[in-house]
Design a protein around this motif. Structure first.
Motif, short mmCIF file in Angstrom:
data_model
loop_
_atom_site.label_atom_id
_atom_site.label_comp_id
_atom_site.label_asym_id
_atom_site.label_seq_id
_atom_site.Cartn_x
_atom_site.Cartn_y
_atom_site.Cartn_z
N PRO A 223 0.98 -1.13 0.30
CA PRO A 223 -0.33 0.06 0.14
C PRO A 223 1.08 1.49 0.45
O PRO A 223 2.28 1.68 0.64
CB PRO A 223 -0.99 -0.69 1.00
CG PRO A 223 -1.01 -2.06 1.66
CD PRO A 223 0.81 -1.83 0.98
N THR B 5 2.57 4.52 0.88
CA THR B 5 2.89 4.97 2.17
C THR B 5 3.35 6.46 1.81
O THR B 5 4.71 6.33 1.09
CB THR B 5 3.99 3.83 2.66
OG1 THR B 5 2.82 3.11 2.70
CG2 THR B 5 4.13 4.77 4.18
N PRO C 30 -7.28 9.53 4.01
CA PRO C 30 -7.17 8.37 4.84
C PRO C 30 -6.09 7.66 5.54
O PRO C 30 -5.30 7.26 4.13
CB PRO C 30 -8.20 7.84 3.80
CG PRO C 30 -7.63 8.80 2.83
CD PRO C 30 -7.60 9.82 2.80
N SER D 34 -3.29 5.97 7.68
CA SER D 34 -3.56 4.81 9.08
C SER D 34 -2.18 5.19 9.42
O SER D 34 -0.98 4.76 8.23
CB SER D 34 -3.68 3.07 9.18
OG SER D 34 -2.94 2.17 7.79
N THR E 64 0.24 5.37 6.40
CA THR E 64 -0.15 4.34 4.58
C THR E 64 -1.74 4.60 4.42
O THR E 64 -2.57 4.72 5.05
CB THR E 64 -0.04 2.86 6.20
OG1 THR E 64 1.25 2.72 5.80
CG2 THR E 64 -0.52 2.01 3.98
N TYR E 65 -1.53 4.88 3.15
CA TYR E 65 -2.41 5.66 2.68
C TYR E 65 -3.93 4.37 2.86
O TYR E 65 -3.54 2.73 2.32
CB TYR E 65 -2.59 5.60 0.97
CG TYR E 65 -3.65 5.74 0.42
CD1 TYR E 65 -4.34 7.59 0.87
CD2 TYR E 65 -4.15 5.15 -0.65
CE1 TYR E 65 -5.53 8.26 0.11
CE2 TYR E 65 -4.92 5.84 -1.85
CZ TYR E 65 -5.65 7.02 -0.84
OH TYR E 65 -6.77 7.79 -1.99
N THR E 66 -5.52 4.59 3.03
CA THR E 66 -6.37 3.50 3.04
C THR E 66 -7.26 4.03 2.48
O THR E 66 -8.01 2.87 2.12
CB THR E 66 -6.96 3.41 4.79
OG1 THR E 66 -7.59 5.00 4.97
CG2 THR E 66 -5.82 3.09 5.46
#
Length: 524
Positions: free
Chosen positions: A117, A119, A143, A145, A165-167
């Motif tokens: 993902p 980051t 968005p 985490s 980390t992009y969610t």
């Protein structure tokens, strides 16, 4: 009459220039192979978009222009053809009487290689608490985490590294990154970077070289300069346990920053005590990169600085992938180690980074800031220039740059590679070695004899990774002679004493590649 017509045409041209409206575009992020929607300050008619001076196809959507930075095409042999590169690229839009310019921060090939993902990295100010950092991120309402880890070390390394980390949906990561960048710009205690993975390749051709002899290191040894009293931190894959005879007690414990056990504790895993978690290797094929790099910098048999100490810092995994977050943490740890070891004087420390990728040098780049701080504290930084030139020659749309080598930092030495054609007394630039004004110096990099992770001589390596440690070893010799010099003064001494007559630079590369070859024959 012709004379007057000429003047009339010139005046008309000047009048047209006077009516040209210029615009400034805010910095934006883009990813190779993905479309970019660029809002303009006017309604475009027939815009022409240029990235790094190269025209790209585009479409008009209302008051915006849409274009794509081409991605490279993979070949069956593992190489790539065409496409663009990462890093900051000039962006220009021409449309009638309108001209807009700005910077496009391209997430390039090393970013695409991440396979995880997306980051972003943020570096907090020293003293900021986790609650304060978390509140800043929450206020952005973006968005992500997050994982917050104190770095530990002097200067900016006293802050925390935030991995965000992009969610959200992957298609909008670049827009979210641009917004995070904008918000961070208003906070001097927050610096933004992107967390790519950088890689290198190996292979071999041409005549094997003894790099230490080619740069006349034995002459410096004869004058008493062996690197004694200096510390070379090798940020790489680790150093093989079975190569211990190469060091004679000069290999220090070091530390691991990759995932614990990621390479099955193979022969490259030595970064701690023999009886610690790393233990004796249980078998398997060692990666080998870090062992060879360390042996060229300071090994007994082939090293330029055979009395320097070596600090192995494992920031690259068994596949040769080096996450920016691991490199940042590794550099800060090495700075902290040297700060304690030398009681606040970091000048005996040389950082060797034989790694790189095409994604970096953003407006607020964490790795660049960390290396700038390292230099300001007295450490000398040596980096490999990268091995992407063959890919460029296969049709890439603009020239590659590799980071951290291409960072514009005084005291950072970017090293390209040379090779020796069979039955030749001269050297020539290795075809894969990156070109550019940012490459400071050349050193042997193709088939350079080194000691592998199993303690055996090897001459099948190929890459600027193996040129850089020869220069790191040279920096250790110069540091021994000039203990109070600044990193920039040390860099200048190395460059001033380089040979300019041994490397034959092809006509096509003149003006974009130095002919300075590392030379220790005269000094120190």
């Amino acid at each position: 009459m012709r004379h007057w017509l000429g003047w009339i045409a010139l005046l008309a041209l000047l009048g047209a220039c006077d009516r040209l409206t210029t615009h400034s575009l805010p910095p934006r992020y883009a990813t190779l192979g993905k479309s970019v929607t660029l809002p303009l300050g006017w309604t475009p008619a027939q815009p022409q978009v240029k990235v790094a001076g190269k025209a790209l196809g585009s479409q008009v959507q209302g008051n915006a222009v849409v274009f794509t930075v081409p991605a490279p095409t993979p070949n069956q042999d593992g190489t790539y053809s065409g496409g663009g590169w990462g890093g900051p690229q000039t962006l220009e839009v021409l449309d009638g009487q309108h001209r807009a310019t700005g910077t496009l921060y391209v997430l390039g090939r090393s970013y695409l290689a991440a396979g995880s993902p997306p980051t972003a990295l943020l570096l907090s100010a020293p003293g900021a608490t986790k609650d304060q950092i978390s509140q800043f991120l929450a206020d952005t309402q973006l968005p992500f985490s997050t994982n917050i880890n104190p770095l530990g070390g002097p200067g900016v390394c006293a802050g925390s590294l935030v991995e965000a980390t992009y969610t959200g949906t992957s298609s909008s990561f670049e827009e979210v990154l641009s917004e995070l960048d904008r918000r961070a710009a208003s906070r001097p205690d927050v610096i933004l970077g992107v967390n790519p993975i950088s890689t290198w390749g190996t292979g071999a051709e041409y005549t094997p070289l003894n790099g230490r002899d080619e740069v006349a290191a034995p002459a410096a040894h004869g004058r008493g300069f062996t690197g004694k009293g200096t510390l070379i931190a090798v940020l790489d894959t680790g150093v093989g346990l079975q190569s211990f005879s190469e060091w004679g007690g000069r290999l220090l414990p070091g530390k691991r920053f990759t995932a614990a056990g990621e390479s099955g504790y193979t022969g490259d895993d030595y970064v701690g005590n023999l009886t610690g978690e790393d233990g004796v290797p249980t078998g398997g094929q060692a990666q080998g990169h870090g062992s060879q790099v360390a042996s060229l910098a300071a090994g007994t048999e082939f090293g330029v600085a055979p009395e320097a100490e070596v600090l192995p810092v494992k920031v690259c995994d068994s596949q040769g992938r080096c996450r920016t977050s691991d490199v940042v943490r590794g550099v800060c740890w090495a700075l902290g180690y040297a700060d304690t070891r030398f009681k606040g004087n970091l000048k005996p420390l040389i950082l060797n980074l034989s790694l790189g990728g095409d994604t970096g040098d953003f407006e607020r780049d964490v790795l660049e800031l960390i290396l700038k701080q390292a230099i300001e504290l007295g450490a000398t930084v040596v980096t490999s220039a990268g091995n992407d030139w063959d890919d460029y020659l296969r049709g890439a749309i603009y020239e590659p740059r590799s980071y951290p080598a291409a960072f514009d930092l005084d005291g950072l030495i970017a090293v390209g590679a040379v090779r020796k054609p069979a039955s030749s007394a001269t050297l020539e630039p290795s075809t894969y070695s990156n070109r550019g004004a940012w490459v400071d110096l050349l050193a042997p990099g193709s088939l350079v004899k080194a000691i592998d992770a199993y303690g055996q001589p090897r001459d099948t390596n190929r890459g600027t990774s193996f040129a850089a440690p020869l220069v790191a070893g040279a920096a250790a010799l110069w540091r021994q002679k000039l203990p109070d010099a600044s990193p920039l003064e040390l860099q200048n001494k190395i460059l001033e004493n380089a040979s300019t007559g041994r490397v034959v630079v092809p006509e096509a590369d003149r003006g974009r590649l130095t002919n300075r070859l590392l030379d220790l024959g005269g000094e120190p």
